[in-house]
Design a protein around this motif. Structure first.
Motif, PDB file in Angstrom:
ATOM      1  N   ALA A  38      40.817  64.036  87.636  1.00  0.00           N
ATOM      2  CA  ALA A  38      42.134  64.562  87.285  1.00  0.00           C
ATOM      3  C   ALA A  38      41.992  65.807  86.409  1.00  0.00           C
ATOM      4  O   ALA A  38      42.724  66.788  86.580  1.00  0.00           O
ATOM      5  N   TYR A 115      48.776  65.434  93.103  1.00  0.00           N
ATOM      6  CA  TYR A 115      49.511  64.289  93.640  1.00  0.00           C
ATOM      7  C   TYR A 115      48.674  63.499  94.641  1.00  0.00           C
ATOM      8  O   TYR A 115      48.680  62.265  94.647  1.00  0.00           O
ATOM      9  N   TYR A 117      45.410  63.278  94.781  1.00  0.00           N
ATOM     10  CA  TYR A 117      44.379  62.572  94.020  1.00  0.00           C
ATOM     11  C   TYR A 117      44.938  61.262  93.460  1.00  0.00           C
ATOM     12  O   TYR A 117      44.320  60.205  93.598  1.00  0.00           O
ATOM     13  N   THR A 118      46.102  61.341  92.855  1.00  0.00           N
ATOM     14  CA  THR A 118      46.726  60.145  92.282  1.00  0.00           C
ATOM     15  C   THR A 118      47.010  59.109  93.361  1.00  0.00           C
ATOM     16  O   THR A 118      46.733  57.917  93.181  1.00  0.00           O
ATOM     17  N   LYS A 121      43.637  57.616  94.514  1.00  0.00           N
ATOM     18  CA  LYS A 121      43.034  56.763  93.478  1.00  0.00           C
ATOM     19  C   LYS A 121      43.761  55.423  93.360  1.00  0.00           C
ATOM     20  O   LYS A 121      43.172  54.448  92.918  1.00  0.00           O
ATOM     21  N   THR A 122      45.023  55.391  93.737  1.00  0.00           N
ATOM     22  CA  THR A 122      45.797  54.153  93.624  1.00  0.00           C
ATOM     23  C   THR A 122      45.883  53.398  94.946  1.00  0.00           C
ATOM     24  O   THR A 122      46.709  52.498  95.093  1.00  0.00           O
TER      25      THR A 122
END
Length: 131
Positions: A38, A115, A117-118, A121-122
């Motif tokens: 991040a 966005y 990446y988030t 990652k989730t």
């Protein structure tokens, strides 16, 4: 091609670039100097913002490469930066973008990458890359 490139079209292009750039990137480790994190993405976004403000594409390129300065050619961060810059250049060429449009595209792509990446990652990889 699009003679007048509007923000909506640039945002669509930015999403597609972010999607292609992350496609084969592993996000497992959090080693800052070698992996996509991040913080690295925020630094790329800062580079895009500064380049857009100054109107100089080369600022974006140099500062983005600087983010990956400690990564080797087999590290995910190196691959990510190389692919991101290649995708941006290819899309800009295909769409005959001016420098200002190219900078706006880079900025929107950097935002899309944060966005993306988030989401990845989730656990949303399957949803993003549905085929």
């Amino acid at each position: 091609m699009h003679s007048i490139i509007n923000d909506k079209y640039l945002e669509k292009l930015a999403y597609e670039i972010a999607k292609r750039t992350f496609e084969k990137i592993s996000l497992e480790e959090e080693q800052e100097a070698k992996n996509v994190t991040a913080n690295n993405l925020r630094n790329i976004l800062d580079a895009a913002t500064e380049a857009l403000d100054k109107g100089v594409w080369e600022i974006f390129v140099l500062k983005t490469i600087y983010v990956a300065r400690q990564a080797r050619d087999y590290d995910p961060l190196y691959y990510f930066v190389r692919r991101l810059l290649r995708e941006l250049n290819n899309v800009a060429r295909e769409n005959n973008l001016s420098t200002e449009q190219k900078l706006r595209l880079a900025h929107k792509t950097a935002i899309a990458c944060v966005y993306m990446y988030t989401a990845l990652k989730t656990g949303f990889r399957k949803l993003i890359y549905m085929r």
